[in-house]
Design a protein around this motif. Structure first.
Motif, PDB file in Angstrom:
ATOM      1  N   UNK B   1      -5.246 -13.021  17.865  1.00  0.00           N
ATOM      2  CA  UNK B   1      -6.639 -12.658  18.146  1.00  0.00           C
ATOM      3  C   UNK B   1      -6.746 -11.153  18.260  1.00  0.00           C
ATOM      4  N   UNK B  14      -7.853 -15.397  33.911  1.00  0.00           N
ATOM      5  CA  UNK B  14      -6.826 -16.309  33.421  1.00  0.00           C
ATOM      6  C   UNK B  14      -6.896 -17.573  34.253  1.00  0.00           C
ATOM      7  N   UNK B  41     -10.363 -19.379  25.560  1.00  0.00           N
ATOM      8  CA  UNK B  41      -9.262 -19.527  24.626  1.00  0.00           C
ATOM      9  C   UNK B  41      -8.127 -20.261  25.326  1.00  0.00           C
ATOM     10  N   UNK B  42      -7.911 -21.517  24.974  1.00  0.00           N
ATOM     11  CA  UNK B  42      -6.820 -22.247  25.616  1.00  0.00           C
ATOM     12  C   UNK B  42      -5.466 -21.718  25.132  1.00  0.00           C
ATOM     13  N   UNK B  44      -1.570 -22.861  25.274  1.00  0.00           N
ATOM     14  CA  UNK B  44      -0.753 -24.016  25.645  1.00  0.00           C
ATOM     15  C   UNK B  44       0.702 -23.724  25.285  1.00  0.00           C
ATOM     16  N   UNK B 345      -8.472 -29.057  21.499  1.00  0.00           N
ATOM     17  CA  UNK B 345      -8.813 -27.960  20.594  1.00  0.00           C
ATOM     18  C   UNK B 345     -10.316 -27.757  20.504  1.00  0.00           C
ATOM     19  N   UNK B 349     -15.489 -24.637  22.022  1.00  0.00           N
ATOM     20  CA  UNK B 349     -16.862 -24.914  21.602  1.00  0.00           C
ATOM     21  C   UNK B 349     -17.665 -25.611  22.686  1.00  0.00           C
TER      22      UNK B 349
END
Lengths: 246, 375, 362
Positions: B1, B14, B41-42, B44, B345, B349
């Motif tokens: 990103x 965070x 923004x996940x 993982x 995911x 959104x």
């Protein structure tokens, strides 16, 4: 455990359930499930198989996005799964190294089909994120695990491993014991990404991080333990009658 | 990103990996303006154990305990998916004795109940309702006792074998199950009395994290997130495995695709699971005791080929994709299609434009288990 | 005052009487009250855990002493022995001062609250007692904001901000809901308000809406469920006290429970007849208690204590029942419902009083 390690020469494979003769590429492509798309763009399909009720279409790398679009238009609206696989040690495999598998589902036909795209090392695959949003994370995972790059992906970065990790864990040449990743607690002392790349490490297992001492075999390694002769004798060996469970 | 300059009004927090409501080690980098989420923004992978790599290096029966560790609150369905995939690869799906299939269904549905109860507990406590947590754990304890009686384990069951079941159920166990089912409806009503019509609960969930049916398909969502959006789709109905084709049950669907509808869906799913279990208890009486395993060779070595098999696990479609090379007694490649991973995911959104408190509700409603997301 | 306790007064024989009356005697009472209240507040934490346990099909603490009754002693000892962590980058001075700020006004407010029939149980019967209590309780928020900001933690900061907004929003309906009572009683002295109620009826009947608003606002004032947003554990980890440990954390904790107790006392005094159990001058009135001597005093204190205990348990009951409001919904509730409702309540009360007076005059 001792019984599992095939020490004596394998017997001829017992009569497996009589599998129907494998369909040819043309027969599979003519299947009503996929016929509409297959007839529209015949050049895109390199090969096709139909085994245990699952249709696999082998698609040329450059036309995968078009094929996916066409299938999406033809009721296969749902991308179930997308994953990579590394065929480098697959017995008898002579093609390109990596494969990206797309699993599509049609709500109308209630059927799944699989698209397979073979790519060589260092060759990127067109991304299908423009077709399905769900492909985003799947492609990131495939990139992370196999190093397959996806062209046109909005944000192709590692997802399960950390940034700066050297190597792609699901490649067959990545050691199961892990590698010295170069990940350090203090980046100012140890530069990020300072470790050796997967498969390229010259270090022995004894030198790797915490695992000192000799390597202990765990389970079965993917290659090297099966006698070469067996490939010829029992290509279909799906069961072993002498040791069948009661 | 790409690194972008933060707007002066924005703050980046965070959210996790150590946070009370991220259900494990999920980390979400959230950009907020006041309390409104601008971007999420996940991140993982904190629980990544390389399960797929391990699968490639173990023979098939050795893999089964590892599937427990994927979705560790629903290990029976994880087992079911894996053994089902291997059986499909071996071509012995039809040879599994009916009694074994019924036992599998019972274990899977009990697991669904236990997983949904855990989901309800954590979802409610995320939204500040503390009491349902303890009520659901009371009933979940009974389910875990049933598991313990069946296979000795309570959480990571390892209760299924390739080719059938290792252990039979006895009349005592079935009686215990029937007793549990007898009290379960009242328990569900008790949870619902605390939440379903509660004004605050509705305020917190109605209209939050709305997923349209088109988006749900585009995101590849499965399970309650898909059904909550009004798509009546369930693997148990679309590709019936085990004995699901003989069982009568309904697939609850939502209308609006919001958090509240997904909540209602899961509650109704529990009632349906209870119905399935009741049918199983009567069905198993017609089968022969001890007839539990199909004939499977000691060394499982499927022919060269590939198979995808999926089950409806509590979170959605849990699929196993196995490529066998025909030479080795281990999978050449075994990919897990984890529902939590795919459902997660869609998180960015779903939460954009909502408040921080809503993100907690949305994370709760998509019901993730990080063991499965990270594998 | 000294007349009631000649023995005590004789101890201060050489000291001028005004000093005894206005310095030593109130100080003594406050020190005793402080010790008792400290104990009650600590005990409340145990009660909360036991009552919640009862509501939630579990036991709660039951190992320290019989039925876990000494848990409230064990907890402070544990907290005293904890490591006191100061996060790197914290504003040290503010970080240390913050926990003291909410606890001082919370305990100070007890000076003004009559726990039983005067004179014994009223430490200071101030004629604007109610205003002073309101002023004191509303300063408690400074500690929370300061603690949230000084911790150098984003979650704490958000918790502090939420707290500031919430306190400001609910201070208004909190104050407005009392106006109706003031109009009825015509006094700001808490003792007078109770006297008024024993002569007519408990204010909860004529001021039902005011009482309801007060109940909601007082729950929001002390950040209790369902308005526990500043410390919402599932969103902000622990809100403003995320970074606090040991005794500093205990101070925040005690301040919260002390404020709960203050508010519970207030609602009892304002709407539920305080220490009396009387309607229209009949029953256990203040005068009746005073005439009974010490017995009456203790009886009044017990009645008051029982009423307060009910509201303390009500707080816990709320916590066991309700989910948490969202921040904007909380603001909506405060500004769009509580304040207009409180204003309407004032108008209606005023009209009724006016009509009653003009009716009485004609």
């Amino acid at each position: 455990m001792a019984e599992e390690t095939e020490q004596k020469p394998a017997k001829p494979a017992p009569a497996a359930p009589a599998a129907p003769p494998a369909k040819t590429k043309e027969e599979v492509l003519a299947d009503p499930i996929v016929a509409a798309v297959a007839s529209a763009m015949p050049a895109a399909f390199v090969n096709a198989k139909d085994a245990i009720g699952e249709i696999s279409l082998y698609v040329a790398r450059e036309s995968i996005v078009d094929v996916c679009r066409a299938f999406k238009a033809d009721s296969f609206t749902y991308l179930v799964d997308l994953c990579g696989s590394d065929y480098s040690t697959f017995p008898g495999h002579a093609g390109e190294r990596f494969c990206v598998n797309y699993l599509l589902y049609s709500f109308e036909k209630n059927v799944r089909i699989r698209l397979k795209v073979f790519v060589a090392d260092d060759v990127s695959v067109p991304s299908v994120t423009s077709v399905w949003k769900t492909a985003n994370w799947h492609e990131r995972e495939t990139f992370d695990m196999f190093g397959i790059r996806f062209e046109g992906h909005p944000n192709l970065e590692r997802i399960l491993m950390w940034e700066g990790f050297n190597g792609h864990p699901l490649r067959k040449d990545f050691p199961i014991r892990g590698i010295d990743t170069g990940a350090r607690i203090y980046p100012e002392v140890f530069p990020p990404g300072g470790g050796p790349a997967a498969g390229s490490t010259g270090k022995s297992h004894e030198d790797v991080n915490i695992w000192k001492g000799p390597a202990v075999p765990y389970g079965r390694s993917p290659k090297g333990q099966v006698p070469e002769t067996k490939q010829v004798e029992a290509p279909q060996g799906s069961s072993d009658e002498g040791k069948a469970d009661a | 990103m790409t690194q972008t300059m933060l707007n002066l009004h924005e703050m980046e927090i965070s959210f996790g990996p150590q946070h009370p409501s991220t259900h494990g080690v999920l980390r979400v980098m959230v950009k907020i303006d006041g309390e409104r989420i601008v971007d999420a923004k996940p991140i993982i992978g904190y629980l990544h154990r390389g399960t797929e790599k391990l699968f490639e290096n173990m023979n098939y029966p050795q893999c089964v305990p590892h599937t427990d560790r994927l979705d560790y609150v629903a290990s029976a369905t994880s087992n079911e998916g894996f053994v089902g995939a291997v059986e499909k690869l071996l071509g012995i799906t039809d040879q599994i004795p009916r009694r074994a299939k019924i036992i599998r269904v019972m274990l899977a549905e009990l697991q669904r109940l236990s997983s949904h109860l855990l989901w309800l507990a954590t979802h409610a406590i995320d939204l500040g309702a503390m009491t349902p947590f303890f009520y659901t754990f009371r009933e979940r304890e009974l389910i875990l006792d049933l598991f313990e009686d069946y296979c000795g384990a309570r959480l990571t069951l390892n209760c299924m074998r390739i080719g059938g079941q290792a252990d039979d159920v006895n009349a005592q166990w079935l009686q215990k199950l029937a007793d549990f089912l007898g009290i379960f409806d009242a328990a569900l009503d008790e949870y619902e009395s605390l939440l379903t019509t509660n004004r605050i609960w509705r305020k917190r969930t109605v209209g939050i994290g709305v997923i349209t049916p088109e988006d749900a398909i585009d995101w590849g969502l499965t399970g309650p997130p898909l059904r909550g959006s009004g798509i009546e789709w369930d693997i148990r109905r679309a590709f019936p495995y085990e004995v699901y084709s003989d069982l009568k049950f309904e697939i609850p669907v939502g209308r609006n695709g919001d958090t509240y509808d997904r909540y209602l869906c899961r509650m109704e799913e529990m009632r349906q699971s209870k119905k399935i279990l009741e049918q199983c208890v009567t069905m198993i009486a017609d089968t022969k005791e001890g007839d539990l395993k199909a004939k499977v060779s000691r060394v499982i070595r499927p022919a060269e080929g590939e198979a995808y098999f999926s089950v409806e696990c509590p979170k959605g479609e849990l699929g196993y994709y196995i490529i066998a090379d025909g030479k080795n007694p281990n999978a050449y490649r075994c990919h897990v299609r984890p529902p939590s991973f795919v459902n997660l995911s869609a998180l960015p959104d779903l939460v954009k434009g909502h408040l921080v408190a809503d993100m907690v509700a949305v994370i709760g409603t998509i019901d993730i288990v990080l063991g499965e997301v990270d594998r | 005052m000294s007349a009631t306790l000649p023995v005590v007064a004789s101890m201060f024989g050489s000291i001028p009487e005004p000093i005894v009356n206005y310095v030593i005697w109130p100080t003594t009472k406050f020190v005793i009250a402080f010790a008792v209240i400290m104990g009650i507040v600590a005990f409340t934490t145990l009660v909360e855990r036991r009552v919640l346990g009862f509501m939630q099909a579990r036991l709660g603490p039951n190992r320290v002493g019989p039925q876990g009754i000494l848990q409230f002693v064990a907890d402070p000892i544990k907290l005293l022995l904890k490591e006191d962590i100061v996060p790197a980058g914290a504003q040290k001075a503010a970080y240390f001062i913050a926990p003291m700020l909410p606890i001082i006004p919370a305990f100070l407010a007890f000076c003004l609250i009559p726990f039983g029939p005067p004179p014994t149980f009223a430490i200071a019967d101030v004629n604007v007692g109610l205003l002073l209590v309101l002023a004191l309780t509303s300063t408690g928020v400074y500690g929370i904001i300061l603690g949230g900001w000084a911790s150098n933690n984003k979650f704490s900061l958000l918790g502090g901000l939420r707290s500031a907004a919430q306190m400001v929003s609910y201070e208004v309906p909190f104050g407005l809901s009392i106006v109706g009572v003031l109009m009825l009683t015509g006094s700001l002295s808490l003792v007078e308000i109770v006297r008024y109620q024993e002569q007519s009826v408990w204010n909860v009947l004529p001021q039902l809406i005011g009482c309801f608003i007060f109940l909601v606002a007082m729950t929001a004032e002390v950040n209790r469920a369902p308005f526990d947003l500043p410390e919402a554990e599932s969103e902000l980890v622990a809100g403003f006290h995320t970074e606090y440990s040991g005794m500093k954390f205990a101070f925040f904790f005690l301040a919260e429970y002390a404020s709960m107790l203050v508010n519970a006392c207030l609602i009892v005094l304002l709407f539920f007849g305080g220490w009396t159990a009387a309607i229209a001058g009949h029953g256990l009135t203040t005068a009746a208690m005073q005439s009974m001597g010490w017995l009456g005093m203790i009886l009044g204190f017990l009645i008051f204590g029982a009423k307060v205990a009910f509201f303390m348990i009500l707080y816990i009951w709320f916590r066991g029942t309700f989910p948490r409001y969202r921040f904007d919904q909380l603001m909506d509730l405060g500004w769009k419902w509580m304040i207009p409702l409180a204003l309407a309540n004032i108008v209606v009360t005023g009209l009724v009083i006016l009509i009653a007076q003009s009716g009485g005059a004609s």
